[in-house]
Structure formats: C-alpha cells, structure tokens
Motif scaffolding. Structure first.
Motif, short mmCIF file in Angstrom:
data_model
loop_
_atom_site.label_atom_id
_atom_site.label_comp_id
_atom_site.label_asym_id
_atom_site.label_seq_id
_atom_site.Cartn_x
_atom_site.Cartn_y
_atom_site.Cartn_z
N UNK A 23 133.17 42.99 -33.26
CA UNK A 23 131.74 43.02 -33.01
C UNK A 23 131.44 43.92 -31.82
N UNK A 24 130.46 44.80 -31.94
CA UNK A 24 130.04 45.60 -30.79
C UNK A 24 129.68 44.65 -29.66
N UNK A 25 130.10 44.97 -28.45
CA UNK A 25 129.90 44.04 -27.35
C UNK A 25 129.79 44.78 -26.02
N UNK A 26 129.26 44.06 -25.03
CA UNK A 26 129.16 44.60 -23.68
C UNK A 26 129.94 43.68 -22.74
N UNK A 27 130.89 44.26 -22.03
CA UNK A 27 131.59 43.54 -20.97
C UNK A 27 130.72 43.53 -19.73
N UNK A 28 130.57 42.37 -19.12
CA UNK A 28 129.76 42.24 -17.90
C UNK A 28 130.40 41.23 -16.95
N UNK A 29 130.25 41.49 -15.66
CA UNK A 29 130.58 40.48 -14.67
C UNK A 29 129.43 39.48 -14.59
N UNK A 30 129.64 38.31 -14.01
CA UNK A 30 128.52 37.37 -13.84
C UNK A 30 127.35 37.98 -13.10
N UNK A 31 127.63 38.85 -12.11
CA UNK A 31 126.54 39.48 -11.37
C UNK A 31 125.79 40.46 -12.25
N UNK A 32 126.51 41.21 -13.08
CA UNK A 32 125.85 42.11 -14.03
C UNK A 32 124.93 41.33 -14.95
N UNK A 33 125.43 40.20 -15.47
CA UNK A 33 124.63 39.40 -16.40
C UNK A 33 123.35 38.91 -15.72
N UNK A 34 123.47 38.51 -14.47
CA UNK A 34 122.29 38.06 -13.73
C UNK A 34 121.31 39.22 -13.54
N UNK A 35 121.85 40.38 -13.18
CA UNK A 35 120.99 41.54 -12.97
C UNK A 35 120.25 41.96 -14.23
N UNK A 36 120.94 41.89 -15.37
CA UNK A 36 120.33 42.32 -16.63
C UNK A 36 119.58 41.20 -17.33
N UNK A 41 122.11 46.83 -33.29
CA UNK A 41 121.70 45.43 -33.19
C UNK A 41 122.91 44.52 -33.07
N UNK A 42 122.64 43.28 -32.69
CA UNK A 42 123.67 42.24 -32.59
C UNK A 42 124.85 42.69 -31.74
N UNK A 43 124.56 43.22 -30.57
CA UNK A 43 125.59 43.56 -29.60
C UNK A 43 125.85 42.32 -28.75
N UNK A 44 127.07 41.86 -28.75
CA UNK A 44 127.42 40.60 -28.09
C UNK A 44 127.61 40.80 -26.59
N UNK A 45 127.03 39.91 -25.80
CA UNK A 45 127.24 39.91 -24.35
C UNK A 45 128.47 39.05 -24.04
N UNK A 46 129.44 39.64 -23.34
CA UNK A 46 130.65 38.93 -22.94
C UNK A 46 130.74 38.97 -21.42
#
Length: 282
Positions: free
Chosen positions: A145-158, A179-184
């Motif tokens: 699945x297409x996805x975006x790697x993020x740190x917890x701080x990145x997730x908060x920022x976005x 579409x349907x890009x998973x946040x990890x």
C-alpha cells in the motif's frame, strides 16, 4: 523571499510562542520515494537461502534510519515466470515478505493482495531462490500500500494519525493524485512517502518528487467540511499554522483564525491574490 527564509521566520515565531516543535514546511511538501521490488527476510530464511550462519551485508543505506539495501539478491519464482536479482533489504525482520508491483505479478502469474507492509496473513504464496537453497512459503507476497513514514512530531504537525488514509498530490511532468495513502507513524521513521514502480510510471514520478497531502484530515485540511459550509459564511481555521496550501484549498472568501495562529508570508500573499480575507478572533 525564498522558502528557507520563510521556514526560518516561522520557526522563530514558533519559538517565541514557546513551541519547541518544527512546523510543517510552508509548502507542505513531503518527499516521495519510488520503491522497487524487494524482499525482507527472517533470520532463519537468510540462512536457508544464503547458508548457515550467513548475515546480510550492507550495500547502501536507505532513507529510513537503520535500514539498508544489502548486497544479496534472490529470485522470486511464480507459476509463469520469475523475477531475477531482487534486492534483499536489511536488517533481518521477524517475518519474510516480498513486495512487488502489479506489473511484476502479471509477469510471474501471481495474484498478491494490496497490503500494508508487515500484514501478510492470508497473502499470496511466495517462492524464493537463493545461492544456497530455496523457500516455498504459503504466504508473504504482497503489493505494498502506498504510505507515508512519519515521526510522531511529523504526524502532529500534519494533523494526521497512524493508520489513517489520505490523498496525496504529486507534482511533476504528469501531476498525479494518489488516494488511500496510509499514514505510518513511529519514532523510528523519517518523513517520506513510498510508492511502487507502477504508481511512479503512471505519473512519470522520480524519487525526490514533491507530494502534498490534500484531503480533509491533513495539512490542507477539511475539504469536505469546506464544501458543506454555506459559501457566504467564513471558514474557521483551527490549526496552529496557516500555509499557502490551506488558503488555496479553502473555498470561502473569509478565513477566521484564532489569536496565536501562525500565518506564513506565502499564505498572506496567496490570500491577497485570491481576494480572500484573513481575520483574527480571540
């Protein structure tokens, strides 16, 4: 005023407000990486394919901390053909899985499901051939699945959460929305979006292309609430940082923000260009 100067200004203002986090870049850009077919191996399967006591050797570092492309390759075999010299990524993992594209699957006659990496229960059978042996596994072959790697701080920022799906627009010669890009989210991750070669080919996308989240729960937020609001009513913006992408996505002519919200210079310029008004309230 260039992007780096804008980021410095925003960072300085955030610091004055007592914010220690790094804000989302004003343009909301997320780097996109094209992920070619590859294999992850459990330690016992490394030995089965390469010999007893064998350990993967590093060829090059990957963008995610601690991950690397190894010198080792394997063959993925299917009912109708095979994929040669498929790179093994390290270090070894708990589960063995292979991630291929749909085009790859058609070539070898396989029918792998679209899955999040690591979710291999009930996936397609996987046959791997190495220099010292072969493996026939009942599951482990997937299309990632297409996805975006993020740190917890990145997730908060976005403004997104782990496990959430978003839509991402990738700029380039042939702009493409995915579409349907998973946040990890993990404290081990570095900000980066991963797509496979089929998705990249569809948009003529190369690694390093800029992607921007464009759906309701992220940087350019609340697309559905925006269109649901009456057009003659102001739009109340509730995030801490108003960027150019926010202003472009909001349909209303008046954007209401609360005291303490950061407005980037590009957001102000864009509002003037589009005839929109930014109003502060307490």
């Amino acid at each position: 005023m260039d992007r780096h100067m804008i980021e410095r200004i925003v960072a300085d203002v955030m610091a004055l407000l007592g914010e220690t986090s790094v804000p989302v870049p004003p343009d909301g850009m997320i780097p996109v990486a094209v992920s070619a077919r590859h294999v992850h191996l459990a330690p016992e399967h490394v030995e089965a394919l390469f010999g007893q006591g064998f350990e993967l050797t590093k060829r090059s570092d990957l963008s995610q901390p601690g991950q690397f492309a190894s010198n080792e390759t394997v063959v993925i075999a299917g009912p109708k053909g095979s994929l040669e010299r498929v790179r093994v990524l390290g270090p070894a993992r708990k589960l063995t899985q292979a991630e291929i594209s749909w085009t790859d699957a058609m070539k070898i006659g396989a029918r792998p499901p679209l899955r999040e990496s690591g979710d291999i229960t009930g996936s397609a059978p996987l046959t791997l051939i190495g220099p010292a042996g072969s493996l026939m596994l009942s599951e482990g072959l997937i299309i990632a699945q297409a996805h975006i790697h993020m740190s917890p701080q990145d997730a908060q920022n976005y403004g997104v959460n782990n496990g959430e799906f978003v839509t991402v627009k990738v700029s380039g010669e042939r702009p493409l929305s995915i579409d349907k890009v998973l946040i990890r989210v993990s404290d081990r991750y570095r900000l980066e979006m991963h797509i496979d070669t089929d998705e990249a080919n569809a948009g003529l996308i190369k690694s390093g292309a800029p992607g921007r989240i464009v759906n309701e729960s992220a940087v350019v937020q609340a697309m559905t609430p925006i269109v649901q609001q009456p057009r003659n009513q102001p739009y109340e913006f509730k995030q801490k940082l108003l960027s150019r992408e926010h202003v472009q996505a909001i349909d209303e002519k008046e954007i209401v923000i609360r005291k303490g919200t950061i407005v980037t210079p590009l957001a102000k310029d864009t509002a003037r260009e589009l005839g929109k008004e930014i109003t502060f309230i307490k």
